[in-house]
Motif scaffolding. Structure first.
Motif, mmCIF file in Angstrom:
data_model
loop_
_atom_site.group_PDB
_atom_site.id
_atom_site.type_symbol
_atom_site.label_atom_id
_atom_site.label_comp_id
_atom_site.label_asym_id
_atom_site.label_seq_id
_atom_site.Cartn_x
_atom_site.Cartn_y
_atom_site.Cartn_z
ATOM 1 N N VAL A 292 -41.423 15.290 -16.015
ATOM 2 C CA VAL A 292 -42.276 16.184 -16.790
ATOM 3 C C VAL A 292 -42.920 17.202 -15.853
ATOM 4 C CG1 VAL A 292 -44.337 16.344 -18.237
ATOM 5 C CG2 VAL A 292 -42.721 14.463 -18.576
ATOM 6 N N GLY B 164 -45.831 20.395 -18.847
ATOM 7 C CA GLY B 164 -45.675 19.389 -19.894
ATOM 8 C C GLY B 164 -44.273 19.326 -20.468
ATOM 9 N N THR B 165 -43.392 20.233 -20.040
ATOM 10 C CA THR B 165 -42.016 20.237 -20.529
ATOM 11 C C THR B 165 -41.244 19.064 -19.943
ATOM 12 O OG1 THR B 165 -41.963 22.642 -20.783
ATOM 13 C CG2 THR B 165 -39.844 21.530 -20.578
ATOM 14 N N LEU B 166 -40.529 18.345 -20.802
ATOM 15 C CA LEU B 166 -39.640 17.285 -20.357
ATOM 16 C C LEU B 166 -38.342 17.924 -19.876
ATOM 17 C CD1 LEU B 166 -39.169 14.184 -20.193
ATOM 18 C CD2 LEU B 166 -38.163 14.353 -22.482
ATOM 19 N N SER C 199 -47.518 15.110 -21.268
ATOM 20 C CA SER C 199 -46.425 15.579 -22.110
ATOM 21 C C SER C 199 -46.843 15.628 -23.575
ATOM 22 C CB SER C 199 -45.206 14.655 -21.963
ATOM 23 O OG SER C 199 -44.202 14.981 -22.899
#
Length: 396
Positions: free
Chosen positions: A35, A146-148, A315
């Protein structure tokens, strides 16, 4: 009898004060499933220049509707010359549009005689041209914190030439199985003993949720040993998870051991399966005590552990499970507790159909094998076949 608490209230208590873990740099090629800790800004335009969307001929739109000499050949990866006035350029998919050209006509619509091309007049200006920066523009956010980092995000990073990124450290988890009746697979079973199905199941789910398993231990029904293992877990882990052993029974030593080391709150929840839940702290480590029944562990992992790992990873995507509405292909009736039924989803032309496993008992782990979602049945309600039901989609 203690008042039953809502799942929402338990989640609020579980996540109270949770902050994202510290960041660490990793190579982009090793960042799959991690993340992002910081927003990544685009360094390059994508595409870097106007280019052709297909094989064809590049020209000035004003010159369409007649024969044009073919003045150059433009392949992808090679810089074109400016387009000679009154000419066209043979161009291939991905080839950079020559300065002076503004339109590409597909090769199937062009007639060729020697080194000349007949361009039809009924083409639109700008056809088949992919503009510079259409996908990404320099200086704009490429990927938000916060992007996976899954396939498309990793491709985005590679397209910018980025080789290192800042990601959240994985939450360190200690997974403790309690009880003398629990035996590891491969070991002989004694009277009244069962193999430990919860540990491999929860290990896999926690890994899917982004955690790092730093301890996997079986805790015997002994106070001193239980206290020692809990203390070791608190030193190594951000989160301690136990299965079984947290109740008021004489052999449930986890509760007393944990209270001697830290703080424990016992919850009786208005949910089925998974009525008992224990939350607490030992130093900086958070404690989550799940019931011992395997289905209760499975449901509790999705409802509680996934958002907890998401909060530690920063996330937003993991804050709650995606929700969808389906038509029930079953009937059921609930009493004082909300029921989380394991269902398979069929996506039909008439809409989504939820099919429930026949035996929803909390000890029947086979009900989870083909589960795509948890159908949420409100307390004190009746659901008939064909009724609309809310489903929590079990997805990463």
């Amino acid at each position: 009898m203690a008042e039953l608490q809502s799942v929402e209230r338990a989640l609020e208590a579980l996540l109270d004060g949770v902050a994202p873990l510290e960041a660490e740099p990793v190579a982009a090629e090793q960042a799959a499933g991690r993340v992002l800790a910081e927003t990544v800004t685009a360094r390059l335009d994508v595409p870097p220049a106007d280019n052709s969307a297909m094989d064809g001929y590049a020209l000035r739109h004003a010159d369409a509707g007649g024969w044009l000499p073919i003045s150059q050949r433009v392949a992808a990866g090679h810089a074109p010359a400016p387009l000679a006035p009154g000419s066209c350029a043979r161009i291939f998919t991905g080839g950079e549009i020559p300065p002076g050209a503004d339109t590409v006509v597909m090769q199937e619509r062009v007639e060729i005689r020697e080194d000349r091309a007949f361009i039809p007049g009924d083409i639109a200006a700008g056809d088949n041209v992919r503009r510079c920066g259409r996908d990404v523009s320099t200086g704009e956010p490429l990927l938000e914190a916060g992007t996976l980092l899954e396939a498309a995000a990793l491709g985005h990073l590679a397209g910018q030439g980025i080789t290192r990124v800042s990601v959240r450290r994985r939450p360190r988890v200690a997974l403790l199985s309690t009880g003398d009746e629990i035996v590891d697979p491969g070991q002989p079973l004694g009277p009244g003993q069962i193999h430990n199905s919860n540990r491999p199941m929860l290990s896999r789910l926690l890994e899917r949720f982004g955690a790092e398993l730093v301890m996997r231990e079986t805790v015997p029904d002994d106070f001193a040993t239980t206290r020692r293992i809990l203390g070791e877990a608190a030193e190594r882990a951000d989160v301690i998870i136990t299965t079984g052993g947290v109740s008021v029974g004489e052999e449930d030593h986890v509760r007393h051991a944990l209270e001697s080391l830290g703080r424990l709150d016992l919850w009786q929840l208005a949910m089925r399966p998974g009525k008992p839940l224990a939350l607490g702290r030992i130093g900086r480590a958070r404690f989550v005590g799940l019931p011992g029944n395997p289905v209760s562990c499975f449901v509790g992992a999705w409802v509680y552990l996934r958002p907890l790992m998401g909060a530690l990873l920063g996330s937003p995507r993991m804050a709650e499970l995606p929700r969808l509405w389906a038509r029930a292909a079953f009937t059921t009736r609930t009493q004082a507790r909300r029921h989380y039924m394991r269902v398979a989803l069929d996506f039909t032309p008439e809409g989504v159909l939820a099919r429930a496993f026949a035996d929803q008992n909390s000890a029947v782990l086979s009900s989870c094998l083909d589960a795509d979602a948890l159908a949420v049945i409100p307390a004190n309600s009746t659901l008939e076949e064909g009724d609309t039901v809310e489903c929590l989609w079990l997805t990463h």
